[in-house]
Design a protein around this motif. Structure first.
Motif, PDB file in Angstrom:
ATOM      1  N   SER A 249     104.520  -1.818  12.388  1.00  0.00           N
ATOM      2  CA  SER A 249     103.345  -2.162  13.183  1.00  0.00           C
ATOM      3  C   SER A 249     103.704  -3.301  14.145  1.00  0.00           C
ATOM      4  O   SER A 249     104.433  -4.230  13.792  1.00  0.00           O
ATOM      5  CB  SER A 249     102.196  -2.590  12.274  1.00  0.00           C
ATOM      6  N   CYS A 250     103.166  -3.160  15.388  1.00  0.00           N
ATOM      7  CA  CYS A 250     103.456  -4.184  16.397  1.00  0.00           C
ATOM      8  C   CYS A 250     102.883  -5.524  15.962  1.00  0.00           C
ATOM      9  O   CYS A 250     103.408  -6.585  16.293  1.00  0.00           O
ATOM     10  CB  CYS A 250     102.861  -3.782  17.736  1.00  0.00           C
ATOM     11  N   ARG A 251     101.807  -5.454  15.244  1.00  0.00           N
ATOM     12  CA  ARG A 251     101.163  -6.666  14.766  1.00  0.00           C
ATOM     13  C   ARG A 251     102.150  -7.511  13.946  1.00  0.00           C
ATOM     14  O   ARG A 251     102.241  -8.721  14.135  1.00  0.00           O
ATOM     15  CB  ARG A 251      99.955  -6.287  13.901  1.00  0.00           C
ATOM     16  N   SER A 252     102.888  -6.817  13.098  1.00  0.00           N
ATOM     17  CA  SER A 252     103.810  -7.564  12.242  1.00  0.00           C
ATOM     18  C   SER A 252     104.962  -8.173  13.051  1.00  0.00           C
ATOM     19  O   SER A 252     105.616  -9.101  12.604  1.00  0.00           O
ATOM     20  CB  SER A 252     104.359  -6.658  11.135  1.00  0.00           C
ATOM     21  N   LEU A 253     105.194  -7.623  14.265  1.00  0.00           N
ATOM     22  CA  LEU A 253     106.278  -8.167  15.083  1.00  0.00           C
ATOM     23  C   LEU A 253     105.853  -9.428  15.837  1.00  0.00           C
ATOM     24  O   LEU A 253     106.651 -10.345  16.006  1.00  0.00           O
ATOM     25  CB  LEU A 253     106.736  -7.121  16.109  1.00  0.00           C
ATOM     26  N   TYR A 254     104.584  -9.436  16.302  1.00  0.00           N
ATOM     27  CA  TYR A 254     104.188 -10.519  17.216  1.00  0.00           C
ATOM     28  C   TYR A 254     103.124 -11.464  16.669  1.00  0.00           C
ATOM     29  O   TYR A 254     102.826 -12.470  17.294  1.00  0.00           O
ATOM     30  CB  TYR A 254     103.677  -9.928  18.541  1.00  0.00           C
ATOM     31  N   PHE A 255     102.520 -11.106  15.555  1.00  0.00           N
ATOM     32  CA  PHE A 255     101.430 -11.954  15.057  1.00  0.00           C
ATOM     33  C   PHE A 255     101.822 -12.597  13.733  1.00  0.00           C
ATOM     34  O   PHE A 255     102.508 -11.980  12.915  1.00  0.00           O
ATOM     35  CB  PHE A 255     100.153 -11.131  14.872  1.00  0.00           C
ATOM     36  N   ASN A 256     101.378 -13.804  13.554  1.00  0.00           N
ATOM     37  CA  ASN A 256     101.618 -14.529  12.304  1.00  0.00           C
ATOM     38  C   ASN A 256     103.092 -14.658  11.962  1.00  0.00           C
ATOM     39  O   ASN A 256     103.462 -14.639  10.801  1.00  0.00           O
ATOM     40  CB  ASN A 256     100.912 -13.834  11.126  1.00  0.00           C
ATOM     41  N   VAL A 257     103.936 -14.702  13.011  1.00  0.00           N
ATOM     42  CA  VAL A 257     105.353 -14.865  12.703  1.00  0.00           C
ATOM     43  C   VAL A 257     105.801 -16.314  12.899  1.00  0.00           C
ATOM     44  O   VAL A 257     106.885 -16.691  12.489  1.00  0.00           O
ATOM     45  CB  VAL A 257     106.239 -13.919  13.543  1.00  0.00           C
ATOM     46  N   ASP A 258     104.939 -17.089  13.552  1.00  0.00           N
ATOM     47  CA  ASP A 258     105.224 -18.521  13.644  1.00  0.00           C
ATOM     48  C   ASP A 258     103.890 -19.242  13.711  1.00  0.00           C
ATOM     49  O   ASP A 258     102.833 -18.602  13.782  1.00  0.00           O
ATOM     50  CB  ASP A 258     106.083 -18.831  14.877  1.00  0.00           C
ATOM     51  N   ARG A 259     103.970 -20.538  13.704  1.00  0.00           N
ATOM     52  CA  ARG A 259     102.694 -21.245  13.643  1.00  0.00           C
ATOM     53  C   ARG A 259     101.938 -21.221  14.967  1.00  0.00           C
ATOM     54  O   ARG A 259     100.730 -21.369  14.994  1.00  0.00           O
ATOM     55  CB  ARG A 259     102.945 -22.690  13.205  1.00  0.00           C
ATOM     56  N   LEU A 260     102.676 -21.083  16.069  1.00  0.00           N
ATOM     57  CA  LEU A 260     101.995 -21.119  17.372  1.00  0.00           C
ATOM     58  C   LEU A 260     101.162 -19.860  17.611  1.00  0.00           C
ATOM     59  O   LEU A 260     100.048 -19.934  18.103  1.00  0.00           O
ATOM     60  CB  LEU A 260     103.009 -21.276  18.498  1.00  0.00           C
ATOM     61  N   GLY A 261     101.707 -18.729  17.265  1.00  0.00           N
ATOM     62  CA  GLY A 261     101.001 -17.479  17.508  1.00  0.00           C
ATOM     63  C   GLY A 261     100.581 -17.349  18.962  1.00  0.00           C
ATOM     64  O   GLY A 261      99.385 -17.218  19.272  1.00  0.00           O
ATOM     65  N   VAL A 262     101.569 -17.415  19.857  1.00  0.00           N
ATOM     66  CA  VAL A 262     101.261 -17.509  21.290  1.00  0.00           C
ATOM     67  C   VAL A 262     100.450 -16.311  21.770  1.00  0.00           C
ATOM     68  O   VAL A 262      99.468 -16.484  22.510  1.00  0.00           O
ATOM     69  CB  VAL A 262     102.551 -17.652  22.117  1.00  0.00           C
ATOM     70  N   VAL A 263     100.820 -15.123  21.337  1.00  0.00           N
ATOM     71  CA  VAL A 263     100.123 -13.928  21.831  1.00  0.00           C
ATOM     72  C   VAL A 263      98.644 -14.002  21.472  1.00  0.00           C
ATOM     73  O   VAL A 263      97.768 -13.806  22.324  1.00  0.00           O
ATOM     74  CB  VAL A 263     100.762 -12.649  21.239  1.00  0.00           C
ATOM     75  N   GLU A 264      98.401 -14.330  20.217  1.00  0.00           N
ATOM     76  CA  GLU A 264      97.009 -14.382  19.774  1.00  0.00           C
ATOM     77  C   GLU A 264      96.250 -15.510  20.481  1.00  0.00           C
ATOM     78  O   GLU A 264      95.086 -15.349  20.865  1.00  0.00           O
ATOM     79  CB  GLU A 264      96.963 -14.594  18.264  1.00  0.00           C
ATOM     80  N   THR A 265      96.922 -16.650  20.658  1.00  0.00           N
ATOM     81  CA  THR A 265      96.281 -17.782  21.338  1.00  0.00           C
ATOM     82  C   THR A 265      95.911 -17.415  22.775  1.00  0.00           C
ATOM     83  O   THR A 265      94.813 -17.722  23.237  1.00  0.00           O
ATOM     84  CB  THR A 265      97.214 -19.004  21.357  1.00  0.00           C
ATOM     85  N   MET A 266      96.828 -16.730  23.451  1.00  0.00           N
ATOM     86  CA  MET A 266      96.543 -16.303  24.818  1.00  0.00           C
ATOM     87  C   MET A 266      95.297 -15.410  24.839  1.00  0.00           C
ATOM     88  O   MET A 266      94.410 -15.577  25.676  1.00  0.00           O
ATOM     89  CB  MET A 266      97.720 -15.503  25.391  1.00  0.00           C
ATOM     90  N   TYR A 267      95.278 -14.499  23.902  1.00  0.00           N
ATOM     91  CA  TYR A 267      94.136 -13.577  23.849  1.00  0.00           C
ATOM     92  C   TYR A 267      92.839 -14.336  23.599  1.00  0.00           C
ATOM     93  O   TYR A 267      91.850 -14.151  24.314  1.00  0.00           O
ATOM     94  CB  TYR A 267      94.362 -12.537  22.750  1.00  0.00           C
ATOM     95  N   THR A 268      92.860 -15.202  22.587  1.00  0.00           N
ATOM     96  CA  THR A 268      91.635 -15.918  22.218  1.00  0.00           C
ATOM     97  C   THR A 268      91.108 -16.742  23.390  1.00  0.00           C
ATOM     98  O   THR A 268      89.906 -16.754  23.654  1.00  0.00           O
ATOM     99  CB  THR A 268      91.904 -16.845  21.019  1.00  0.00           C
ATOM    100  N   ASN A 269      92.030 -17.406  24.080  1.00  0.00           N
ATOM    101  CA  ASN A 269      91.582 -18.278  25.168  1.00  0.00           C
ATOM    102  C   ASN A 269      90.994 -17.490  26.328  1.00  0.00           C
ATOM    103  O   ASN A 269      89.971 -17.876  26.895  1.00  0.00           O
ATOM    104  CB  ASN A 269      92.736 -19.141  25.662  1.00  0.00           C
ATOM    105  N   LEU A 270      91.662 -16.392  26.665  1.00  0.00           N
ATOM    106  CA  LEU A 270      91.131 -15.599  27.776  1.00  0.00           C
ATOM    107  C   LEU A 270      89.785 -14.982  27.402  1.00  0.00           C
ATOM    108  O   LEU A 270      88.851 -14.960  28.206  1.00  0.00           O
ATOM    109  CB  LEU A 270      92.109 -14.491  28.155  1.00  0.00           C
ATOM    110  N   GLN A 271      89.694 -14.530  26.155  1.00  0.00           N
ATOM    111  CA  GLN A 271      88.434 -13.925  25.738  1.00  0.00           C
ATOM    112  C   GLN A 271      87.326 -14.975  25.717  1.00  0.00           C
ATOM    113  O   GLN A 271      86.168 -14.668  25.983  1.00  0.00           O
ATOM    114  CB  GLN A 271      88.605 -13.301  24.355  1.00  0.00           C
ATOM    115  N   ARG A 272      87.724 -16.213  25.422  1.00  0.00           N
ATOM    116  CA  ARG A 272      86.735 -17.288  25.367  1.00  0.00           C
ATOM    117  C   ARG A 272      86.063 -17.491  26.728  1.00  0.00           C
ATOM    118  O   ARG A 272      84.871 -17.794  26.793  1.00  0.00           O
ATOM    119  CB  ARG A 272      87.408 -18.592  24.920  1.00  0.00           C
ATOM    120  N   VAL A 273      86.835 -17.339  27.778  1.00  0.00           N
ATOM    121  CA  VAL A 273      86.261 -17.518  29.122  1.00  0.00           C
ATOM    122  C   VAL A 273      85.153 -16.496  29.348  1.00  0.00           C
ATOM    123  O   VAL A 273      84.115 -16.803  29.940  1.00  0.00           O
ATOM    124  CB  VAL A 273      87.353 -17.389  30.201  1.00  0.00           C
TER     125      VAL A 273
END
Ligand SMILES: *[C@@H]1O[C@H](CO)[C@@H](O)[C@H](O)[C@H]1NC(C)=O
Ligand SMILES: *[C@@H]1O[C@H](CO)[C@@H](O)[C@H](O)[C@H]1NC(C)=O
Ligand SMILES: *[C@@H]1O[C@H](CO)[C@@H](O)[C@H](O)[C@H]1NC(C)=O
Ligand SMILES: *[C@@H]1O[C@H](CO)[C@@H](O)[C@H](O)[C@H]1NC(C)=O
Ligand SMILES: *[C@@H]1O[C@H](CO)[C@@H](O)[C@H](O)[C@H]1NC(C)=O
Length: 322
Positions: free
Chosen positions: A99-123
């Motif tokens: 699963s792509c999720r396992s490749l890019y999410f929760n693999v480090d503390r920053l979680g850049v992909v998820e953070t980018m998503y959350t911030n843009l969605q927040r706008v």
């Protein structure tokens, strides 16, 4: 000469045939690819690339419509594409069932992909953009949004059209319509109103009360205009009523004078001292008020009345909310 022309024709023909064969190749490639299974497993990297492109598009359109705020109504298609690309990224699997999720999410503390998503969605959420639509997923604007922008366009057209003459007088009714419509929405939804609407209303209010200065010095003149026209409008009515009573009085007098043919004696005997009173010195009333004090007091009442009317007029055009 002829051989040259022949050469040109040959080259041209060759070029054509090369080109057409190239097109055929491409066409066969395209048709082959369309015959492939409908959902080939796409590498997760492709999903990430797609998410990157959609985030970029969405960011661009937000920034282009940030001031004045119009991004809720302008960016809905980019927003939907952005959401879709994120969904694809999180729900897909690689060829090897990774699963792509396992490749890019929760693999480090920053979680850049998820953070980018959350911030843009927040706008999007921050502007209550979903409130602009009756159904965001089909990007159908709600009736409230449509109506608001209808009124908004009316007043803006009115102001641009009457830039030479007095826009405050001409566009007052348009302004009141928009204002009360917005207040109605606000009463229903509180502050959670599509921000495109909030910003448009805010700007219109500032334009009206600060830039055009339609509140302070124009409202009283509008008010006096209304009062004067009301009085003028009532005058014929007053005249007819007065005339009616005068006629009735007159009729009774005629009737009296018909029966007692000799005219009644004058009420005041000719040499009475009352006849010699100068015109202005009437008897004071029971409270000691004389006629000369009366006009002043009615004037005071009138002033009070205009003062209160002034306030209600201000309320009406909502000039305190800047
Ligand atoms: C992936 O999973 C599907 C069913 O979930 C299975 O049919 C397929 O063989 C799996 N592929 C690999 C490479 O494990
Ligand atoms: C919005 O539209 C989609 C697609 O037509 C539909 O599936 C969904 O139920 C609608 N949502 C609402 C709240 O009407
Ligand atoms: C919006 O307006 C249209 C036409 O005026 C009407 O058919 C529709 O029912 C309205 N929708 C809502 C949610 O009021
Ligand atoms: C007012 O402006 C609108 C839009 O700019 C235009 O369609 C309309 O004809 C104008 N009306 C007048 C009276 O100029
Ligand atoms: C309205 O405009 C004023 C001045 O620009 C600003 O301070 C205020 O936050 C705005 N209000 C809204 C709801 O945007």
């Amino acid at each position: 000469m002829k051989s040259e022309q022949f050469l040109y024709a040959l080259v041209f023909f060759l070029g054509l045939s090369v080109e057409s064969s190239f097109c055929q190749n491409l066409g066969s490639q395209l048709s082959r690819s369309s015959k492939d299974p409908p959902h080939p497993p796409v590498p997760c990297q492709n999903h990430l690339d797609q998410f990157e492109r959609k985030s970029k598009d969405f960011t661009t359109i937000i920034l282009k419509n940030a001031v004045p705020v119009t991004y809720c109504t302008k960016s809905v298609n980019d927003y939907l594409a952005f959401e879709q690309s994120y969904k694809d990224l999180t729900e897909s699997q690689d060829k090897n069932n990774v699963s792509c999720r396992s490749l890019y999410f929760n693999v480090d503390r920053l979680g850049v992909v998820e953070t980018m998503y959350t911030n843009l969605q927040r706008v999007w959420k921050m502007g209550f953009c979903d409130d602009c639509y009756s159904n965001t997923s089909t990007s159908t604007l709600s009736n409230t949004t449509k109506d608001f922008f209808y009124y908004w366009k009316e007043i803006n057209d009115c102001i641009t059209n009457s830039s030479q003459s007095d826009p405050c007088l001409k566009c007052m009714s348009h302004y009141q319509k928009l204002n009360s419509f917005f207040d109605g929405i606000k009463k229903e939804k509180g502050d959670q109103i599509c921000f495109d609407l909030q910003d448009a209303m805010n700007r219109t209010r500032i334009l009206w009360s600060v830039k055009l200065n339609c509140c302070r010095d124009r409202a009283p003149s509008m008010l006096s205009f209304t009062i004067i026209s009301a009085i003028v409008g009532l005058l014929p009515g007053i005249f007819y009523i007065a005339f009616y009573f005068w006629r009735r009085h007159q009729d009774r007098f005629d009737f009296l004078s018909d029966t007692n043919s000799p005219l009644p004696e004058p009420l005041i005997p000719e040499n009475s001292p009352l006849q010699n009173l100068p015109e202005n010195e009437y008897e004071p009333g029971p409270s000691g008020a004389t006629a000369s004090t009366l006009p002043r007091s009615t004037g005071a009442i009138k002033k009070e009345k205009t003062a209160t009317a002034d306030e209600s007029d201000d309320d009406l055009i909502d000039c305190n909310k800047k």
